[in-house]
Design an enzyme around this catalytic site. Structure first.
Site, mmCIF file in Angstrom:
data_model
loop_
_atom_site.group_PDB
_atom_site.id
_atom_site.type_symbol
_atom_site.label_atom_id
_atom_site.label_comp_id
_atom_site.label_asym_id
_atom_site.label_seq_id
_atom_site.Cartn_x
_atom_site.Cartn_y
_atom_site.Cartn_z
ATOM 1 N N ARG A 107 0.836 -1.191 0.000
ATOM 2 C CA ARG A 107 0.000 0.000 0.000
ATOM 3 C C ARG A 107 0.874 1.246 0.000
ATOM 4 N NH1 ARG A 107 -3.334 -2.918 -1.461
ATOM 5 N NH2 ARG A 107 -5.420 -3.339 -0.616
ATOM 6 N N ASP A 144 5.039 -0.356 -6.690
ATOM 7 C CA ASP A 144 3.816 -0.566 -7.464
ATOM 8 C C ASP A 144 2.694 0.314 -6.922
ATOM 9 O OD1 ASP A 144 2.173 -1.935 -9.435
ATOM 10 O OD2 ASP A 144 1.207 -2.923 -7.733
ATOM 11 N N GLU A 163 -1.993 8.529 -6.081
ATOM 12 C CA GLU A 163 -2.059 7.822 -7.356
ATOM 13 C C GLU A 163 -3.093 8.468 -8.277
ATOM 14 O OE1 GLU A 163 -2.815 3.711 -6.460
ATOM 15 O OE2 GLU A 163 -0.804 3.389 -5.633
ATOM 16 N N HIS A 200 0.318 0.382 -10.011
ATOM 17 C CA HIS A 200 -0.575 -0.365 -9.120
ATOM 18 C C HIS A 200 -1.223 -1.548 -9.861
ATOM 19 C CE1 HIS A 200 -3.143 0.147 -5.253
ATOM 20 N NE2 HIS A 200 -2.945 -1.128 -5.517
ATOM 21 N N ALA A 222 -2.031 -6.821 -8.791
ATOM 22 C CA ALA A 222 -3.110 -7.816 -8.864
ATOM 23 C C ALA A 222 -3.693 -7.946 -10.266
ATOM 24 C CB ALA A 222 -4.210 -7.437 -7.882
#
Length: 523
Positions: A229, A253, A258, A276, A279
């Site tokens: 995070r 990441d 953001e 980001h 995932a």
């Protein structure tokens, strides 16, 4: 039965649901349309675009389950869903391997300078000598937080013949040993690791927890990676450490803001940055869709979902019996995790008095585990998986019953043992939940607000100097409770205060004469 697919998910998830329900795919649905149409649906599937607000939930009439095809549920009003008896589920296991593999990609990119070498070649250059890399074999990996994702990273780095150090105050030596890792103190990890990877949640305790002091401990060749995070690393301190060569490199990441527009870190060659996407793989999205589809099928056909983030469905008779204890268990769990020191080894819950006659109290035990484990893990812990999570982390959970109790109809006693301290508290639920015992000392404490718990020598003047120290820092005392076993011995004082106590003030309290310890619990 009808299921609404409000955001794009993998087709396999949709196919899974068609066996048992009429599936409506409307991935461009507006908030207004959702409110007006939600009364027709038994289930809804969302990702991050659609917001399942209180207004949507209150407008629903048949809704039994809200499924998030992913991990986070920031776009779902879980409290409102719980109030209406609607399950909220997600797919936490869908991203474990994906995020771990992305972490490995960043580690390799930093070790072999892949991203900047790629850019150089595409610009028509051939700078072989500029991109001298280093092998991972024989190097030391430091893992901060060894939950589901951290464990997957460890397995992959072991295949690269790396030595593994881990800092996680809530994992036992036995669990670490099974993965070939060694538990070390935080400073030791920063001093000895060649690669450091972060896998903890963003909480008030972890926000900016890695900064100038930690970078000063690291080797000037070491790299740090954050695929957890944004905000855990202090980005200003990271920029300074990278630009001055205090550390070798970093991979991010996630960012505090953001997208990271104007962030000076992006101009550095020794930073690998991705948007980001930890995932974001086809497999993870496919698995998330299938997982939530199966959860919906279970619930709509009378089964039990596994990844429930709020209260699971229980029979009305049992609910009436145990509901008065829900808030008490929540508060006891929050109290215990904030007073824990070191690795939690055992949690012993004993139900006393009339409560001991209830046929099944497992849900209350799971509730306290949920509150203890959730603040320390990146993956959600819920009433369904709480026991399994505790077992996987080497925590022994004991549940018992005792009929005798003095002064109350029912009482719950919880003992939490760790390798650095033990804590025993007892609570009751009368008109409101209360803590009536702390480590053998009788008290009468409301379970709300900010509490300062201090142990001290029971002699004249000690309470006064504690109050004076708080006054010096403009911390107001609302209520005071004192418990002791004998005059002149050790005593416990619980102060309800109007604001929390900063760490530096806690340190000052602990340094006062005849004060043994002090801890703040925010309930």
């Amino acid at each position: 039965m009808k299921v609404l697919i409000a955001d794009q998910i993998n087709e396999k998830g949709i196919d899974e649901l068609k066996d048992i329900a009429d599936v409506v795919v409307q991935t461009d649905i507006t908030p207004e349309e959702l409110v007006s149409s939600i009364p027709d649906y038994d289930a809804i599937v969302v990702r991050s675009r659609t917001k399942v607000t209180r207004e949507v939930i209150e407008a629903s009439q048949k809704l039994k389950i809200i499924a998030r095809a992913g991990v986070g549920v920031d776009n779902v009003d879980v409290e409102a869903a719980t109030e209406k008896g609607i399950m909220v589920v997600n797919a936490p296991e869908s991203t474990s391997i994906t995020v771990a593999e992305h972490t490995m990609g960043i580690i390799l990119s930093l070790a072999r300078k892949i991203s900047i070498a790629d850019k150089s070649v595409k610009e028509g250059k051939w700078e072989k000598s500029k991109f001298m890399g280093s092998e991972l074999a024989g190097k030391t990996l430091g893992v901060i937080g060894m939950g589901r994702i951290g464990s997957q990273v460890v397995k992959r780095c072991k295949a690269f013949d790396m030595k593994i150090l881990v800092n996680d105050p809530y994992i036992t030596e036995e669990v670490a040993s099974r993965l070939g890792a060694t538990i070390v103190e935080r400073d030791t990890l920063f001093e000895e690791a060649d690669v450091i990877t972060i896998h903890v949640p963003l909480t008030p305790e972890t926000k900016h927890s890695i900064g100038k002091a930690e970078f000063a401990l690291m080797k000037d060749t070491a790299c740090i990676i954050n695929c957890a995070r944004g905000g855990i690393i202090n980005e200003e301190d990271l920029y300074q450490a990278l630009s001055e060569g205090a550390i070798g490199g970093a991979g991010l990441d996630v960012f505090e803001k953001e997208p990271p527009e104007g962030n000076p870190l992006l101009a550095l060659d020794n930073l690998v940055a991705t948007p980001h996407i930890g995932a974001s793989t086809r497999e993870a999205q496919r698995d998330a869709a299938i997982i939530v589809a199966k959860e919906i099928k279970e619930v709509l056909t009378g089964g039990t979902a596994r990844n429930v983030l709020n209260m699971p469905v229980i029979d009305p008779e049992t609910l009436i019996l145990i509901k008065p204890y829900f808030e008490l268990m929540t508060k006891l769990g929050r109290f215990l995790i904030q007073t824990a020191q070191g690795n939690i080894k055992e949690i012993d819950v004993t139900y006393c008095g009339e409560l001991a006659e209830f046929p099944k109290l497992d849900i209350l035990t799971r509730m306290i585990l949920q509150e203890i484990l959730n603040p320390i893990l990146t993956e959600p812990v819920n009433l369904v998986n709480a026991m399994a999570v505790a077992e996987n982390r080497g925590i022994t959970v004991i549940e018992g019953k005792r009929c005798e109790v003095h002064g109350f109809d029912s009482l719950i006693r919880v003992e939490m043992k760790s390798d650095k301290n033990d804590m025993v508290i007892e609570g009751v639920s009368t008109k409101e939940p209360k803590i009536v015992l702390i480590n053998g000392y009788k008290v009468d404490v409301e379970t709300e607000g900010h509490l300062l718990i201090s142990s001290y020598k029971d002699i004249p003047g000690v309470i006064g100097i504690i109050g004076t120290k708080l006054g010096e820092h403009e911390i107001n005392i609302a209520k005071m409770q004192v418990g002791r076993q004998e005059p002149g011995g050790e005593a416990v004082m619980v102060l309800k205060i109007d604001s929390t106590v900063p760490e530096n003030v806690l340190d000052e309290l602990k340094e006062l004469e005849n004060v043994y310890d002090a801890v703040v619990v925010n309930l």
